[in-house]
Design an enzyme around this catalytic site. Structure first.
Site, PDB file in Angstrom:
ATOM      1  N   ARG A  12       0.824  -1.211   0.000  1.00 28.99           N
ATOM      2  CA  ARG A  12       0.000   0.000   0.000  1.00 28.99           C
ATOM      3  C   ARG A  12       0.864   1.269   0.000  1.00 28.99           C
ATOM      4  NH1 ARG A  12      -3.514   2.622   4.410  1.00 28.99           N
ATOM      5  NH2 ARG A  12      -5.189   3.663   3.265  1.00 28.99           N
TER       6      ARG A  12
ATOM      7  N   HIS B 252       0.397   4.250  -2.615  1.00 26.35           N
ATOM      8  CA  HIS B 252       0.133   5.631  -2.191  1.00 26.35           C
ATOM      9  C   HIS B 252       1.274   6.565  -2.572  1.00 26.35           C
ATOM     10  CE1 HIS B 252      -3.443   5.166   0.777  1.00 26.35           C
ATOM     11  NE2 HIS B 252      -3.554   4.350  -0.251  1.00 26.35           N
TER      12      HIS B 252
ATOM     13  N   ASN C  30      -3.810   8.482   4.738  1.00 23.54           N
ATOM     14  CA  ASN C  30      -2.523   7.872   5.099  1.00 23.54           C
ATOM     15  C   ASN C  30      -2.310   7.751   6.602  1.00 23.54           C
ATOM     16  OD1 ASN C  30      -1.657   7.567   2.445  1.00 23.54           O
ATOM     17  ND2 ASN C  30      -0.725   9.600   2.368  1.00 23.54           N
TER      18      ASN C  30
ATOM     19  N   PRO D 124      -7.624   7.381  -4.144  1.00 27.00           N
ATOM     20  CA  PRO D 124      -9.024   6.972  -4.113  1.00 27.00           C
ATOM     21  C   PRO D 124      -9.450   6.699  -2.672  1.00 27.00           C
ATOM     22  CG  PRO D 124      -7.637   5.162  -4.882  1.00 27.00           C
ATOM     23  CD  PRO D 124      -6.744   6.359  -4.707  1.00 27.00           C
TER      24      PRO D 124
ATOM     25  N   HIS E 156      -6.436  -6.117  -1.868  1.00 28.56           N
ATOM     26  CA  HIS E 156      -7.249  -6.174  -0.645  1.00 28.56           C
ATOM     27  C   HIS E 156      -7.524  -7.606  -0.212  1.00 28.56           C
ATOM     28  CE1 HIS E 156      -8.837  -1.772  -1.186  1.00 28.56           C
ATOM     29  NE2 HIS E 156      -7.530  -1.844  -0.990  1.00 28.56           N
TER      30      HIS E 156
HETATM   31  C1  HEM Z   1      -9.291   1.089  -6.008  1.00 28.25           C
HETATM   32  C2  HEM Z   1      -9.157   2.038  -5.110  1.00 28.25           C
HETATM   33  C3  HEM Z   1      -8.725   1.752  -3.701  1.00 28.25           C
HETATM   34  C4  HEM Z   1      -9.345   2.178  -2.575  1.00 28.25           C
HETATM   35  C5  HEM Z   1     -10.594   3.034  -2.494  1.00 28.25           C
HETATM   36  C6  HEM Z   1      -8.610   1.651  -1.466  1.00 28.25           C
HETATM   37  C7  HEM Z   1      -8.927   1.875  -0.146  1.00 28.25           C
HETATM   38  C8  HEM Z   1      -8.337   1.237   0.922  1.00 28.25           C
HETATM   39  C9  HEM Z   1      -8.710   1.407   2.283  1.00 28.25           C
HETATM   40  C10 HEM Z   1      -9.815   2.323   2.797  1.00 28.25           C
HETATM   41  C11 HEM Z   1      -7.921   0.606   3.030  1.00 28.25           C
HETATM   42  C12 HEM Z   1      -7.942   0.443   4.535  1.00 28.25           C
HETATM   43  C13 HEM Z   1      -7.081   1.492   5.193  1.00 28.25           C
HETATM   44  C14 HEM Z   1      -7.284   1.456   6.681  1.00 28.25           C
HETATM   45  O1  HEM Z   1      -8.300   1.998   7.131  1.00 28.25           O
HETATM   46  O2  HEM Z   1      -6.461   0.852   7.401  1.00 28.25           O
HETATM   47  C15 HEM Z   1      -7.026  -0.067   2.143  1.00 28.25           C
HETATM   48  C16 HEM Z   1      -6.070  -0.972   2.528  1.00 28.25           C
HETATM   49  C17 HEM Z   1      -5.184  -1.556   1.661  1.00 28.25           C
HETATM   50  N1  HEM Z   1      -5.038  -1.271   0.328  1.00 28.25           N
HETATM   51 FE1  HEM Z   1      -6.327  -0.223  -0.812  1.00 28.25          FE
HETATM   52  N2  HEM Z   1      -7.559   0.921  -1.937  1.00 28.25           N
HETATM   53  C18 HEM Z   1      -7.589   0.962  -3.297  1.00 28.25           C
HETATM   54  C19 HEM Z   1      -6.645   0.409  -4.142  1.00 28.25           C
HETATM   55  C20 HEM Z   1      -5.527  -0.252  -3.733  1.00 28.25           C
HETATM   56  C21 HEM Z   1      -4.414  -0.584  -4.576  1.00 28.25           C
HETATM   57  C22 HEM Z   1      -4.296  -0.200  -6.052  1.00 28.25           C
HETATM   58  C23 HEM Z   1      -3.519  -1.248  -3.806  1.00 28.25           C
HETATM   59  C24 HEM Z   1      -2.176  -1.814  -4.163  1.00 28.25           C
HETATM   60  C25 HEM Z   1      -1.701  -1.989  -5.367  1.00 28.25           C
HETATM   61  C26 HEM Z   1      -4.081  -1.337  -2.484  1.00 28.25           C
HETATM   62  C27 HEM Z   1      -3.500  -1.979  -1.428  1.00 28.25           C
HETATM   63  C28 HEM Z   1      -4.024  -2.021  -0.158  1.00 28.25           C
HETATM   64  C29 HEM Z   1      -3.486  -2.861   0.902  1.00 28.25           C
HETATM   65  C30 HEM Z   1      -2.372  -3.879   0.756  1.00 28.25           C
HETATM   66  C31 HEM Z   1      -4.215  -2.571   2.040  1.00 28.25           C
HETATM   67  C32 HEM Z   1      -3.995  -3.130   3.445  1.00 28.25           C
HETATM   68  C33 HEM Z   1      -3.013  -2.216   4.150  1.00 28.25           C
HETATM   69  C34 HEM Z   1      -2.531  -2.713   5.500  1.00 28.25           C
HETATM   70  O3  HEM Z   1      -2.902  -3.808   5.922  1.00 28.25           O
HETATM   71  O4  HEM Z   1      -1.737  -1.997   6.118  1.00 28.25           O
HETATM   72  N3  HEM Z   1      -5.284  -0.702  -2.467  1.00 28.25           N
HETATM   73  N4  HEM Z   1      -7.291   0.344   0.866  1.00 28.25           N
END
Ligand code: HEM
Ligand SMILES: *[C@@H]1O[C@H](CO)[C@@H](O)[C@H](O)[C@H]1NC(C)=O
Ligand SMILES: *[C@@H]1O[C@H](CO)[C@@H](O)[C@H](O)[C@H]1NC(C)=O
Ligand SMILES: *[C@@H]1O[C@H](CO)[C@@H](O)[C@H](O)[C@H]1NC(C)=O
Ligand SMILES: *[C@@H]1O[C@H](CO)[C@@H](O)[C@H](O)[C@H]1NC(C)=O
Ligand SMILES: *[C@@H]1O[C@H](CO)[C@@H](O)[C@H](O)[C@H]1NC(C)=O
Ligand SMILES: *[C@@H]1O[C@H](CO)[C@@H](O)[C@H](O)[C@H]1NC(C)=O
Ligand SMILES: *[C@@H]1O[C@H](CO)[C@@H](O)[C@H](O)[C@H]1NC(C)=O
Ligand SMILES: *[C@@H]1O[C@H](CO)[C@@H](O)[C@H](O)[C@H]1NC(C)=O
Ligand SMILES: *[C@@H]1O[C@H](CO)[C@@H](O)[C@H](O)[C@H]1NC(C)=O
Ligand SMILES: *[C@@H]1O[C@H](CO)[C@@H](O)[C@H](O)[C@H]1NC(C)=O
Ligand SMILES: *[C@@H]1O[C@H](CO)[C@@H](O)[C@H](O)[C@H]1NC(C)=O
Length: 356
Positions: A68, A72, A101, A170, A200
């Protein structure tokens, strides 16, 4: 050509033309390359892998955090490690401080550990932006049992603004159209948006990212009532941005980079509104079905999309700098511009274009 000018002016013109010819390709054609540090820092990628593996052994969630972080980084001012800066030299709040973030991003200390090891081995050579790209790849390797080569040669930026993060990242309340448009702004297709959302399948989310919007989904019948009841029990009623409670995004296999994320969506078990949107839109729903049906297909496309994401608006050649400390820009006196003259970053090397 007129030859009436003095020879010194003519010579000056030749130098000027030669200089322009040398500078133009550097500015317009410098490309990322697999093995960019082959000679300048041959163990760079191994040192990153060791730092990631050590952190992962202690806390497997770090892999999701690093993937992530790279995302970002790339979506805000390109893949230039701007997300790592804890101070913006121009003043004001940084990307790190923006609500998307903060406090959810994690893995900064892993990048710092990798950078420290690399600086001991080959000082002032490996950018923080490349370390992030390598660390994301290694995280995919550890959780997804696949490997890909990372084209490298990114240079670090010197600006980090909260407003840029708010504008470009996003959010979990985005509609399918909003998600598609946000990725299109980075030259990524709707399918690549669905492919990358498959990240995800690992990691966690904070209550504030889903609790309230999911109450609207409950009313609309687009989330399993049992699932929402579980989430309500997990999250304090006073939930806000800094509430520490989290849940796994993929409840079935939260530490494995597999295609279960896509299988959960049609069961109304997508955690975020944005996840659920992928099956509500006629453009993206067929992609979800295809990736749920064929994990190999998804992994192939995931690797390609990660490499493409890693190329967004990168600094190369003499642009930017190689930061010495990933959290802060270099002091003016510690310019690493000299590196454009050293092996590993010179123009002719930059023109040997890697095709993967
Ligand atoms: C399509 C649009 C996307 C949205 C709206 C989105 C939104 C989110 C949100 C809200 C979270 C949770 C954050 C939290 O509250 O802890 C999250 C986690 C995460 N996202 Fe996305 N995301 C998107 C795309 C992506 C992309 C493109 C990637 C990587 C290539 C990604 C990788 C991750 C990962 C790995 C987590 C888990 C992070 C952790 O466990 O620390 N996401 N995302
Ligand atoms: C680095 O070495 C690898 C393996 O030999 C090779 O595939 C790659 O093209 C090299 N890259 C550069 C920029 O020298
Ligand atoms: C191990 O992970 C925990 C969180 O799970 C963290 O607090 C701790 O700092 C980590 N230790 C090391 C040595 O990375
Ligand atoms: C960032 O670097 C660019 C050139 O690389 C320079 O023009 C600009 O002044 C720098 N900005 C800050 C805030 O240091
Ligand atoms: C994981 O990466 C290592 C090299 O870092 C590689 O040898 C291994 O084959 C990769 N795992 C898979 C399943 O590709
Ligand atoms: C799906 O997304 C496309 C592209 O943004 C949009 O044109 C279309 O209206 C959306 N369909 C639905 C049902 O939301
Ligand atoms: C997208 O592609 C266009 C045309 O090639 C280019 O001008 C633009 O800078 C690219 N945007 C990003 C974010 O890569
Ligand atoms: C998402 O929508 C919910 C419900 O309308 C709202 O409470 C929350 O603040 C919104 N979150 C974001 C990040 O916009
Ligand atoms: C609920 O359904 C309405 C009507 O289809 C739609 O406009 C709205 O965006 C939906 N809200 C959620 C949170 O699903
Ligand atoms: C949320 O996290 C806090 C702090 O870790 C904990 O005390 C609490 O029990 C958790 N759950 C709920 C529903 O508040
Ligand atoms: C799944 O996708 C892979 C990779 O594209 C392809 O080779 C394979 O034939 C597909 N499997 C099925 C059952 O369609
Ligand atoms: C990097 O800079 C941060 C912020 O100034 C500082 O706390 C940290 O100790 C520095 N790390 C190293 C290795 O110098």
């Amino acid at each position: 050509m007129r030859m009436t000018t003095s020879s010194s002016v003519g010579a000056g013109l030749v130098v000027l033309v030669a200089t322009v010819c040398l500078l133009l390709p550097a500015a317009t054609r410098a490309q990322l390359q697999v093995g960019f540090y082959n000679t300048s820092c041959p163990n760079a990628e191994a040192l990153v892998r060791q730092a990631v593996a050590a952190a992962f052994a202690n806390n497997s969630g770090i892999a999701a955090g690093l993937i992530r972080l790279h995302f970002h980084d790339c979506f805000v001012r390109g893949c230039d490690a701007s997300v790592l800066l804890s101070v913006n030299p121009g003043g004001g709040k940084t990307e790190r401080e923006a609500p998307p973030n903060n406090p959810s991003l994690r893995g900064f200390e892993v990048v710092d550990a990798a950078k420290a090891a690399i600086e001991r081995s080959c000082p002032r050579t490996v950018s923080c932006a490349d370390i992030l790209a390598f660390a994301a790849r290694d995280s995919v390797n550890l959780t997804g049992n696949v490997f890909y080569q990372v084209p490298a040669g990114r240079r670090d930026g010197n600006v980090s603004k909260e407003g840029d993060a708010l504008k470009n990242l996003p959010g979990p309340n985005n509609t399918a159209t909003g998600l598609i448009d946000g990725f299109a702004a980075k030259n990524l297709t709707a399918e690549e948006m669905v492919v990358l959302s498959g990240s995800h399948t690992i990691g966690r989310s904070h209550c504030d990212s889903f609790l309230f919007k999911n109450r609207e989904r409950l009313a609309n019948g687009t989330i399993s009532p049992a699932y929402q009841a579980l989430l309500e029990a997990l999250c304090p009623p006073t939930t806000n941005q800094f509430t520490p409670n989290t849940t796994e995004i993929d409840l079935s296999t939260p530490t494995v980079l597999d295609n279960n994320y896509y299988k959960l969506l049609p069961l109304n078990l997508g955690l975020h509104f944005s996840d659920d949107q992928l099956i509500r839109n006629a453009t993206t729903a067929p992609n979800v079905a295809a990736f749920a049906a064929n994990e190999t297909l998804w992994k192939e496309k995931f690797i390609s999309a990660m490499i493409k994401m890693g190329r967004i608006e990168v600094n190369t050649g003499a642009q930017g700098e190689v930061r010495l400390n990933c959290s802060i820009v270099n002091a003016p006196s510690s310019s690493t511009g000299i590196e454009m003259l050293l092996p590993g970053t010179s123009d002719d090397r930059a023109d040997e274009v890697a095709t993967s």
